[in-house]
Design an enzyme around this catalytic site. Structure first.
Site, PDB file in Angstrom:
ATOM      1  N   ASP A 144       2.582  -1.491  32.920  1.00 35.04           N
ATOM      2  CA  ASP A 144       1.502  -1.186  32.001  1.00 35.04           C
ATOM      3  C   ASP A 144      -0.170  -1.191  32.413  1.00 35.04           C
ATOM      4  O   ASP A 144      -0.305  -2.583  33.282  1.00 35.04           O
ATOM      5  CB  ASP A 144       2.362  -2.732  31.079  1.00 35.04           C
ATOM      6  CG  ASP A 144       0.984  -2.353  29.651  1.00 35.04           C
ATOM      7  OD1 ASP A 144       0.838  -1.881  29.305  1.00 35.04           O
ATOM      8  OD2 ASP A 144       0.487  -3.481  28.726  1.00 35.04           O
ATOM      9  N   HIS A 151     -10.627  -2.780  24.624  1.00 31.91           N
ATOM     10  CA  HIS A 151      -9.974  -4.464  24.805  1.00 31.91           C
ATOM     11  C   HIS A 151     -10.321  -4.776  25.719  1.00 31.91           C
ATOM     12  O   HIS A 151     -10.175  -6.602  25.606  1.00 31.91           O
ATOM     13  CB  HIS A 151      -8.535  -3.644  25.122  1.00 31.91           C
ATOM     14  CG  HIS A 151      -7.180  -4.727  25.034  1.00 31.91           C
ATOM     15  ND1 HIS A 151      -7.071  -5.215  23.673  1.00 31.91           N
ATOM     16  CD2 HIS A 151      -6.708  -4.699  25.963  1.00 31.91           C
ATOM     17  CE1 HIS A 151      -6.372  -6.643  24.218  1.00 31.91           C
ATOM     18  NE2 HIS A 151      -5.840  -6.092  25.871  1.00 31.91           N
ATOM     19  N   GLU A 216       0.523  -5.084  20.597  1.00 29.41           N
ATOM     20  CA  GLU A 216      -0.506  -4.323  21.446  1.00 29.41           C
ATOM     21  C   GLU A 216      -0.058  -3.204  21.391  1.00 29.41           C
ATOM     22  O   GLU A 216       1.071  -2.193  21.183  1.00 29.41           O
ATOM     23  CB  GLU A 216      -0.735  -4.550  22.520  1.00 29.41           C
ATOM     24  CG  GLU A 216      -1.280  -6.077  23.089  1.00 29.41           C
ATOM     25  CD  GLU A 216      -1.280  -6.110  24.837  1.00 29.41           C
ATOM     26  OE1 GLU A 216      -0.574  -5.454  25.705  1.00 29.41           O
ATOM     27  OE2 GLU A 216      -2.499  -6.682  25.042  1.00 29.41           O
ATOM     28  N   GLU A 218      -0.076   0.604  22.057  1.00 27.02           N
ATOM     29  CA  GLU A 218      -0.232   0.791  23.194  1.00 27.02           C
ATOM     30  C   GLU A 218      -0.080   3.082  23.235  1.00 27.02           C
ATOM     31  O   GLU A 218       0.635   3.033  22.584  1.00 27.02           O
ATOM     32  CB  GLU A 218       0.147   1.303  24.237  1.00 27.02           C
ATOM     33  CG  GLU A 218      -0.672  -0.680  24.416  1.00 27.02           C
ATOM     34  CD  GLU A 218       0.116  -1.094  26.019  1.00 27.02           C
ATOM     35  OE1 GLU A 218       0.558  -0.637  27.128  1.00 27.02           O
ATOM     36  OE2 GLU A 218       0.037  -2.745  26.525  1.00 27.02           O
ATOM     37  N   ASP A 250       3.400  -3.375  23.089  1.00 27.59           N
ATOM     38  CA  ASP A 250       3.730  -4.478  24.064  1.00 27.59           C
ATOM     39  C   ASP A 250       3.504  -5.925  23.429  1.00 27.59           C
ATOM     40  O   ASP A 250       2.299  -6.883  23.363  1.00 27.59           O
ATOM     41  CB  ASP A 250       2.436  -4.009  25.300  1.00 27.59           C
ATOM     42  CG  ASP A 250       2.633  -5.076  25.944  1.00 27.59           C
ATOM     43  OD1 ASP A 250       3.714  -5.910  26.576  1.00 27.59           O
ATOM     44  OD2 ASP A 250       1.987  -5.432  27.552  1.00 27.59           O
ATOM     45  N   ARG A 254       0.639 -14.613  23.164  1.00 29.00           N
ATOM     46  CA  ARG A 254      -0.397 -15.205  23.775  1.00 29.00           C
ATOM     47  C   ARG A 254      -0.825 -16.774  23.816  1.00 29.00           C
ATOM     48  O   ARG A 254      -1.627 -17.084  24.901  1.00 29.00           O
ATOM     49  CB  ARG A 254      -1.627 -14.830  23.093  1.00 29.00           C
ATOM     50  CG  ARG A 254      -1.973 -13.992  22.067  1.00 29.00           C
ATOM     51  CD  ARG A 254      -1.988 -12.482  23.112  1.00 29.00           C
ATOM     52  NE  ARG A 254      -2.215 -10.977  22.775  1.00 29.00           N
ATOM     53  CZ  ARG A 254      -2.465 -10.493  23.562  1.00 29.00           C
ATOM     54  NH1 ARG A 254      -2.299 -10.540  24.698  1.00 29.00           N
ATOM     55  NH2 ARG A 254      -2.386  -8.860  22.790  1.00 29.00           N
ATOM     56  N   GLN A 257       0.702 -16.584  27.271  1.00 29.95           N
ATOM     57  CA  GLN A 257       0.318 -15.500  28.731  1.00 29.95           C
ATOM     58  C   GLN A 257      -0.914 -16.393  28.943  1.00 29.95           C
ATOM     59  O   GLN A 257      -0.664 -16.847  29.848  1.00 29.95           O
ATOM     60  CB  GLN A 257      -0.749 -14.579  27.620  1.00 29.95           C
ATOM     61  CG  GLN A 257      -1.337 -13.708  29.079  1.00 29.95           C
ATOM     62  CD  GLN A 257      -1.885 -12.434  27.392  1.00 29.95           C
ATOM     63  OE1 GLN A 257      -1.118 -11.516  26.964  1.00 29.95           O
ATOM     64  NE2 GLN A 257      -2.476 -11.183  28.579  1.00 29.95           N
ATOM     65  N   LYS A 270       5.416 -11.575  28.377  1.00 28.59           N
ATOM     66  CA  LYS A 270       5.187  -9.690  27.390  1.00 28.59           C
ATOM     67  C   LYS A 270       7.084  -9.596  28.226  1.00 28.59           C
ATOM     68  O   LYS A 270       7.269  -8.041  27.576  1.00 28.59           O
ATOM     69  CB  LYS A 270       4.537  -9.214  29.353  1.00 28.59           C
ATOM     70  CG  LYS A 270       3.241  -9.576  28.974  1.00 28.59           C
ATOM     71  CD  LYS A 270       2.099  -9.272  27.503  1.00 28.59           C
ATOM     72  CE  LYS A 270       0.725  -8.888  28.089  1.00 28.59           C
ATOM     73  NZ  LYS A 270      -0.062  -8.215  27.033  1.00 28.59           N
ATOM     74  N   THR A 274       9.503  -5.600  24.586  1.00 30.02           N
ATOM     75  CA  THR A 274       8.324  -3.986  24.860  1.00 30.02           C
ATOM     76  C   THR A 274       9.134  -2.650  23.813  1.00 30.02           C
ATOM     77  O   THR A 274      10.232  -2.416  24.096  1.00 30.02           O
ATOM     78  CB  THR A 274       8.468  -3.415  25.700  1.00 30.02           C
ATOM     79  OG1 THR A 274       8.183  -4.531  26.615  1.00 30.02           O
ATOM     80  CG2 THR A 274       7.171  -2.455  26.144  1.00 30.02           C
ATOM     81  N   GLU A 391      -7.517  -9.648  19.603  1.00 27.52           N
ATOM     82  CA  GLU A 391      -9.310  -9.364  19.490  1.00 27.52           C
ATOM     83  C   GLU A 391      -9.863  -9.018  17.615  1.00 27.52           C
ATOM     84  O   GLU A 391     -10.161  -9.905  17.718  1.00 27.52           O
ATOM     85  CB  GLU A 391      -8.935  -7.493  19.830  1.00 27.52           C
ATOM     86  CG  GLU A 391      -9.106  -7.077  20.767  1.00 27.52           C
ATOM     87  CD  GLU A 391      -9.471  -6.120  21.337  1.00 27.52           C
ATOM     88  OE1 GLU A 391      -9.876  -4.982  21.239  1.00 27.52           O
ATOM     89  OE2 GLU A 391      -8.687  -5.146  22.008  1.00 27.52           O
TER      90      GLU A 391
HETATM   91 CA    CA Z   1      -0.240  -4.597  27.023  1.00 29.01          CA
END
Ligand code: CA
Length: 444
Positions: A144, A151, A216, A218, A250, A254, A257, A270, A274, A391
């Site tokens: 990834d 971002h 996320e 992607e 993804d 948080r 993380q 993560k 996915t 975000e």
């Molecule tokens: Ca990602």
């Protein structure tokens, strides 16, 4: 070096298919697209290779048995009979291009092979509603990237207000090695992960279900061909290694993380799931939607020579719109439609797919057919192009309001996230990527 194909007769916007549903101008799968997937009939376990046309799937196993692929070379014919797309991906992009060109002639109105194929329609076409779409390839490795500077800057500002963008960002396509075993196909539910988190900056951590589950949006890049271990992939040849593009979510915890990511990057935050879209839109189908590489600010460094050439600068990016929507359990019960959270464009990625492939192999790392590369969250410069809740809500500080009166900082159990993607411009037929969706289920 092979030249890019540019556009050819398969992209002609006036083409129509004898499969009526493919002629809907707002559909994802017109005759100009012809994306690949791996699917399974409801009545058997054996996966097959399929190609989308309107609301139907061309069953490549049956089409091959019926002789539709007799004009292809035997290795390609065999690949289309196999259990996943890996065999076709191993052959490479030129062979996939031949398949798409032939299938275009089979399925277009007035095509050279149209009459013969239409006579076989009950045998070789199956309604998409009657099949299960699978992860399209056996993924050996998943990487990834982090290719949206918007971002990276916003997330950096939340975690490191004084130092949002690290000094390597404009020189190195940043990435980490993800987990291939937990890549799931669209519609698979996603179990909320349990993990270790710490509230605040002191005290002992606790273990429990994540309270910071996020998505996320992607771009998925699917690799074809292979380079031997120790052999780099020059930028001019990197596109030969790009089979096609898809959608990727993804899922990210948080809170896990932020506690685990230093010093080696994301790990269990993560690797629990996915989601990828089942359809891979070939790089060749995307030819009308090529775009110049990202325009760097005047003060930014230019890419180092191994990541720079005129062709990549002029055509290295793709013009793909990516949209994320949410539908909560309450919204579904109330009959409310999904609520759009963001729309962004892959043109805002700081690095092109070719640059990411070349950089990945620059140390001699061997990329193999079926490898999956994620672009990183495709966020753009505007507020409505922020492509994850981290975000949008500024790490939970500004909840988002939903129709029906709910709010969200992060995802709740029962929330469904739906990612869609498409390409459109004057003078070309609109093509789409289908969907990449998943519902969050309780964990712990
Ligand atoms: Ca990602």
């Amino acid at each position: 070096m092979i030249e890019r194909t540019r556009t050819d007769d398969t992209h002609d916007p006036t083409l129509r298919s004898w499969v009526d549903s493919a002629n809907d101008a707002s559909g994802d799968f017109p005759i100009q697209n012809l994306p690949f997937a791996t699917f399974r009939h409801d009545f058997e376990e054996r996966p097959r290779v399929g190609i989308a046309i309107g609301d139907q799937v061309l069953d490549c196993l049956e089409a091959g048995r019926a002789g539709c692929f007799d004009s292809l070379n035997p290795a390609v014919r065999d690949a289309l009979q196999s259990w996943s797309l890996n065999a076709l991906m191993a052959l490479g992009r030129a062979d996939a291009r031949d398949v798409r060109a032939l299938v275009s002639r089979m399925l277009r109105e007035g095509g050279a092979h149209a009459e013969a194929t239409e006579r076989l329609r009950d045998r070789v076409l199956v309604p998409a509603s009657r099949v299960s779409l699978l992860v399209p390839a056996e993924i050996g490795d998943y990487t990834d990237f982090y290719a949206s500077i918007f971002h990276a800057s916003r997330v950096g500002a939340l975690f490191r207000p004084d130092n949002p963008l690290l000094p390597n960002y404009k020189w190195v396509p940043i990435g980490y090695h993800g987990r291939a075993s937990s890549v799931v196909a669209s519609e698979a539910s996603v179990r909320r992960p349990v993990g270790q988190t710490r509230k605040g900056s002191e005290g002992a951590p606790a273990v429990g279900p994540s309270a910071g589950l996020d998505y996320e949006v992607e771009l998925a890049m699917w690799v074809c061909g292979q380079n031997a271990l120790g052999e780099a992939v020059p930028l001019a040849r990197a596109e030969e290694r790009l089979f096609g593009l898809g959608l990727l979510n993804d899922w990210s915890a948080r809170d896990i993380q932020s506690w685990e990511y230093q010093p080696l990057g994301p790990f269990l935050s993560k690797s629990f799931a996915t989601t990828v879209s089942p359809w891979i839109v070939t790089a060749d189908a995307l030819e009308p939607f090529r775009a110049p590489a990202f325009t760097r600010d005047a003060g930014d460094p230019q890419p180092l020579p191994y990541l720079d050439d005129g062709n990549d600068r002029a055509h290295g990016a793709f013009d793909v719109i990516l949209e994320a929507s949410i539908c909560t359990e309450l919204m579904r019960a109330s009959g409310l439609p999904p609520h759009r959270l963001s729309a962004s464009n892959t043109r805002s990625l700081y690095w092109t797919p070719a640059q990411m492939i070349t950089h990945h192999a620059s140390n001699g790392c061997n990329l193999r057919p079926g490898d999956l590369l994620g672009s990183g969250t495709v966020s753009g410069p505007t507020d409505d192009s922020r492509a994850c809740l981290l975000e949008i809500t500024r790490r939970g500080a500004e909840p988002v309001s939903l129709p029906g009166g709910e709010t969200r900082t992060f995802l709740q159990d029962g929330d469904e996230v739906i990612v869609r993607g498409w390409c459109e411009r004057d003078g070309a037929a609109r093509i789409g990527f289908g969907e990449c969706r998943g519902v969050v289920r309780a964990g712990g």
